[in-house]
Scaffold this motif. Structure first.
Motif, PDB file in Angstrom:
ATOM      1  N   ALA A  19       0.814  -1.220   0.000  1.00 24.50           N
ATOM      2  CA  ALA A  19       0.000   0.000   0.000  1.00 24.50           C
ATOM      3  C   ALA A  19       0.846   1.267   0.000  1.00 24.50           C
ATOM      4  CB  ALA A  19      -0.942   0.007   1.205  1.00 24.50           C
ATOM      5  N   GLY A  20       2.146   1.136   0.280  1.00 22.98           N
ATOM      6  CA  GLY A  20       3.032   2.303   0.279  1.00 22.98           C
ATOM      7  C   GLY A  20       3.220   2.950   1.632  1.00 22.98           C
ATOM      8  N   LYS A  21       2.909   2.211   2.696  1.00 25.29           N
ATOM      9  CA  LYS A  21       2.965   2.782   4.048  1.00 25.29           C
ATOM     10  C   LYS A  21       4.354   3.274   4.420  1.00 25.29           C
ATOM     11  CE  LYS A  21       2.539  -0.350   7.219  1.00 25.29           C
ATOM     12  NZ  LYS A  21       3.754  -0.734   7.969  1.00 25.29           N
ATOM     13  N   ALA A 131      -6.060  -4.409  -8.346  1.00 28.18           N
ATOM     14  CA  ALA A 131      -5.166  -4.470  -9.503  1.00 28.18           C
ATOM     15  C   ALA A 131      -3.897  -3.662  -9.252  1.00 28.18           C
ATOM     16  CB  ALA A 131      -5.881  -3.964 -10.755  1.00 28.18           C
ATOM     17  N   GLU A 132      -4.053  -2.475  -8.661  1.00 27.65           N
ATOM     18  CA  GLU A 132      -2.893  -1.636  -8.371  1.00 27.65           C
ATOM     19  C   GLU A 132      -2.037  -2.259  -7.274  1.00 27.65           C
ATOM     20  OE1 GLU A 132      -0.094   1.473  -8.259  1.00 27.65           O
ATOM     21  OE2 GLU A 132      -1.454   0.699  -9.807  1.00 27.65           O
ATOM     22  N   LEU A 133      -2.673  -2.865  -6.280  1.00 28.16           N
ATOM     23  CA  LEU A 133      -1.924  -3.537  -5.218  1.00 28.16           C
ATOM     24  C   LEU A 133      -1.079  -4.665  -5.812  1.00 28.16           C
ATOM     25  CD1 LEU A 133      -1.388  -3.893  -2.151  1.00 28.16           C
ATOM     26  CD2 LEU A 133      -3.288  -5.516  -2.130  1.00 28.16           C
ATOM     27  N   GLU A 134      -1.672  -5.469  -6.681  1.00 32.23           N
ATOM     28  CA  GLU A 134      -0.933  -6.569  -7.304  1.00 32.23           C
ATOM     29  C   GLU A 134       0.196  -6.034  -8.180  1.00 32.23           C
ATOM     30  OE1 GLU A 134      -1.697 -10.651  -9.909  1.00 32.23           O
ATOM     31  OE2 GLU A 134      -3.393  -9.541  -9.059  1.00 32.23           O
ATOM     32  N   ARG A 135      -0.074  -4.946  -8.899  1.00 34.77           N
ATOM     33  CA  ARG A 135       0.963  -4.356  -9.749  1.00 34.77           C
ATOM     34  C   ARG A 135       2.156  -3.914  -8.903  1.00 34.77           C
ATOM     35  NH1 ARG A 135       3.291   0.060 -11.252  1.00 34.77           N
ATOM     36  NH2 ARG A 135       2.154   1.348  -9.754  1.00 34.77           N
ATOM     37  N   LEU A 206     -11.959  -3.722  -2.842  1.00 36.40           N
ATOM     38  CA  LEU A 206     -10.662  -4.314  -2.524  1.00 36.40           C
ATOM     39  C   LEU A 206     -10.819  -5.725  -1.954  1.00 36.40           C
ATOM     40  CD1 LEU A 206      -8.930  -1.212  -0.942  1.00 36.40           C
ATOM     41  CD2 LEU A 206      -7.997  -2.539  -2.840  1.00 36.40           C
ATOM     42  N   LEU A 207     -11.938  -5.987  -1.320  1.00 33.25           N
ATOM     43  CA  LEU A 207     -12.159  -7.273  -0.677  1.00 33.25           C
ATOM     44  C   LEU A 207     -12.959  -8.249  -1.529  1.00 33.25           C
ATOM     45  CD1 LEU A 207     -12.930  -5.924   2.900  1.00 33.25           C
ATOM     46  CD2 LEU A 207     -10.918  -7.247   2.228  1.00 33.25           C
TER      47      LEU A 207
END
Length: 208
Positions: A19-21, A131-135, A206-207
């Motif tokens: 997620a970029g935390k 999709a963005e998380l997987e990318r 997302l879920l």
């Protein structure tokens, strides 16, 4: 919450992997140097380039167990074969000195902190889409397919706890997400409240 810069407040920031935390927290600390980062204790081996007391406090399993038995940890967890924990004394000392304190931990640790320090501020970072998380996870280029699949499954578990936090920041655009995170820390985070109606469909997607 006041509009004054963060002082004497504990901010607990959690997110699923990808997620970029970590990047957001690092940028937040650079933007607001009055904040302090709580350095965790861990039993995992020290890696090349890491400094004791800066990246982690590296301790033996016996020392960690002794601290846990003495109630020294605000929160602690076992991740795979290693233990991690946040010392209550360190957080209390930083707060007493007038600093805002940032903890970067998972939702389970956040739940423990909330139980001991209900005045703490919980912030959850969400990716904009699956999709963005997987990318992002694949973009690291370091993990095997099985690891990526496990991380995606773990991320879904993490994301399911988003509504246990006071604020949720969606990391779609990094600069905007950093602004949102800084607003929360500075007491101007109304737009990032976890109970805002438009957030629920984002989390549901997302879920799904």
């Amino acid at each position: 919450m006041s509009n004054e810069p963060a002082q004497n407040r504990l901010f607990v920031i959690a997110a699923p992997s990808g997620a970029g935390k970590t990047s957001l927290v690092r940028a937040l600390m650079e933007r607001q140097p009055e904040l302090r980062f709580s350095v965790s204790y861990t039993t995992r081996p020290q890696r090349p380039g890491e400094q004791d007391g800066q990246h982690y406090h590296f301790v033996t399993r016996e020392e960690f167990a002794r601290m846990r038995a003495a109630g020294a940890f605000l929160e602690h967890a076992q991740v795979f074969d290693n233990c991690y924990g946040t010392a209550r004394s360190q957080v209390d000392s930083l707060l007493a000195a007038g600093h805002g304190v940032v903890l970067e931990i998972d939702w389970q640790g956040a739940r423990q902190v909330q139980a001991q320090m209900p005045e703490s501020v919980g912030i959850f970072i969400l990716p904009p889409s699956r999709a963005e998380l997987e990318r992002r996870l694949r973009g690291r280029g370091t993990d095997a397919e099985s690891v990526i699949r496990r991380r995606l499954a773990d991320a879904a578990t993490d994301i399911s706890h988003w509504d246990e936090f006071d604020y949720v920041v969606v990391n779609d655009d990094f600069g905007r997400a950093l602004d949102d995170l800084a607003d929360v820390v500075q007491g101007r985070g109304q737009a990032s409240r976890a109970d805002r109606p438009e957030l629920r469909p984002v989390a549901a997607a997302l879920l799904s």
